[in-house]
Design a protein around this motif. Structure first.
Motif, PDB file in Angstrom:
ATOM      1  N   PHE A   1      37.667 -39.092   1.852  1.00 29.98           N
ATOM      2  CA  PHE A   1      37.385 -38.151   2.945  1.00 29.98           C
ATOM      3  C   PHE A   1      37.378 -36.739   2.395  1.00 29.98           C
ATOM      4  O   PHE A   1      38.114 -36.427   1.462  1.00 29.98           O
ATOM      5  CB  PHE A   1      38.384 -38.320   4.098  1.00 29.98           C
ATOM      6  CG  PHE A   1      39.813 -37.944   3.786  1.00 29.98           C
ATOM      7  CD1 PHE A   1      40.559 -38.638   2.843  1.00 29.98           C
ATOM      8  CD2 PHE A   1      40.429 -36.889   4.460  1.00 29.98           C
ATOM      9  CE1 PHE A   1      41.883 -38.297   2.568  1.00 29.98           C
ATOM     10  CE2 PHE A   1      41.749 -36.537   4.200  1.00 29.98           C
ATOM     11  CZ  PHE A   1      42.472 -37.241   3.252  1.00 29.98           C
TER      12      PHE A   1
ATOM     13  N   CYS B   1      40.501 -34.502   1.865  1.00 26.81           N
ATOM     14  CA  CYS B   1      41.519 -34.995   0.931  1.00 26.81           C
ATOM     15  C   CYS B   1      41.933 -33.866  -0.017  1.00 26.81           C
ATOM     16  O   CYS B   1      41.087 -33.256  -0.661  1.00 26.81           O
ATOM     17  CB  CYS B   1      40.964 -36.164   0.126  1.00 26.81           C
ATOM     18  SG  CYS B   1      42.160 -36.895  -0.986  1.00 26.81           S
TER      19      CYS B   1
ATOM     20  N   VAL C   1      43.367 -36.515  -4.332  1.00 25.85           N
ATOM     21  CA  VAL C   1      42.873 -37.714  -5.017  1.00 25.85           C
ATOM     22  C   VAL C   1      41.341 -37.769  -5.027  1.00 25.85           C
ATOM     23  O   VAL C   1      40.736 -38.033  -6.072  1.00 25.85           O
ATOM     24  CB  VAL C   1      43.471 -39.001  -4.400  1.00 25.85           C
ATOM     25  CG1 VAL C   1      42.900 -40.238  -5.065  1.00 25.85           C
ATOM     26  CG2 VAL C   1      44.989 -38.986  -4.556  1.00 25.85           C
ATOM     27  N   CYS C   2      40.709 -37.503  -3.903  1.00 26.73           N
ATOM     28  CA  CYS C   2      39.239 -37.544  -3.873  1.00 26.73           C
ATOM     29  C   CYS C   2      38.605 -36.535  -4.830  1.00 26.73           C
ATOM     30  O   CYS C   2      37.741 -36.917  -5.633  1.00 26.73           O
ATOM     31  CB  CYS C   2      38.699 -37.338  -2.458  1.00 26.73           C
ATOM     32  SG  CYS C   2      38.999 -38.737  -1.371  1.00 26.73           S
TER      33      CYS C   2
ATOM     34  N   HIS D   1      43.814 -43.976   1.376  1.00 32.08           N
ATOM     35  CA  HIS D   1      42.618 -44.725   0.953  1.00 32.08           C
ATOM     36  C   HIS D   1      42.769 -45.139  -0.505  1.00 32.08           C
ATOM     37  O   HIS D   1      43.616 -44.589  -1.218  1.00 32.08           O
ATOM     38  CB  HIS D   1      41.372 -43.845   1.138  1.00 32.08           C
ATOM     39  CG  HIS D   1      41.370 -42.624   0.266  1.00 32.08           C
ATOM     40  ND1 HIS D   1      40.908 -42.646  -1.026  1.00 32.08           N
ATOM     41  CD2 HIS D   1      41.815 -41.356   0.476  1.00 32.08           C
ATOM     42  CE1 HIS D   1      41.043 -41.449  -1.557  1.00 32.08           C
ATOM     43  NE2 HIS D   1      41.605 -40.644  -0.670  1.00 32.08           N
TER      44      HIS D   1
HETATM   45 NI    NI Z   1      41.203 -38.783  -1.124  1.00 27.91          NI
END
Ligand code: NI
Length: 201
Positions: free
Chosen positions: A70, A73, A76-77, A165
């Motif tokens: 997403f 984020c 992490v993304c 996620h």
């Molecule tokens: Ni993420």
């Protein structure tokens, strides 16, 4: 300035990578049921430029790299997309044509991730990256079929929320079978190796 703009600043990437690796230790393991080579069910979504995306038609015969996340984020993304993009650039700089590979970021947060927002977001990472969103039902259909476990977090007082996620990208061969997982904490050289194998599949 949105958080992800700051995080894509190269001076912060190292810090973010370390932080994300720590966060990932206890999170988002690949489910045992998803560890074997398996056909990836086709999906029907909408691209960041508003086109319908049907994986079995629009990407037929092409290997794919698909990440679920997403745009809000915080860590992490962006880490994953920076690393995957760096891996792709390594493959490309060694003379390998990467145009065949379909590189997708699928939103698990369609309420906030409109095509317009995704268009701005994917532009920060790699020219080949395609953002995909859809209705919650369309996204759940692909998430269920691919065993992507995700959960919306509780909103804060100002309405912000996180989405838990997976932190790996799916690597699909030309027949759209899931043949590999590319982790967000893997160094670009390792990701480049994995991408070469997917391209050769
Ligand atoms: Ni993420």
């Amino acid at each position: 300035m949105p958080a992800w703009r700051k995080i894509t600043d190269p001076s912060r990437r190292k810090l973010v990578a370390g932080l994300s690796a720590t966060l990932a230790l206890g999170a988002s393991r690949i489910p045992a049921s998803a560890r074997t080579i398996a056909p990836a069910a086709p999906f029907n979504l909408t691209s960041h430029d508003g086109r319908q995306l049907r994986s079995d038609i629009d990407f037929a015969g092409r290997p794919m790299l698909v990440y679920f996340g997403f745009t809000f984020c915080p860590d992490v993304c962006p880490t994953s997309l920076v690393s995957l993009s760096a891996g792709l650039e390594q493959v490309s700089s060694q003379g390998r044509d990467i145009a065949d590979l379909a590189f997708l970021f699928v939103s698990l947060d369609p309420d906030r991730d409109t095509p317009e927002r995704l268009a701005e977001y994917v532009d920060l990472f790699h020219p080949a990256l395609i953002g995909a969103t859809g209705t919650r039902a369309q996204i759940d259909a692909v998430a269920d079929a691919w065993k992507v476990k995700y959960a919306l977090g509780a909103p804060s007082v100002d309405g912000d929320y996180l989405v838990d996620h997976p932190s790996y990208a799916f690597g699909l061969d030309r027949s759209h079978r899931i043949v590999d997982y590319l982790w967000h904490f893997a160094p670009p050289a390792k990701l480049a190796d994995q991408i070469r194998k997917i391209l050769s599949s």
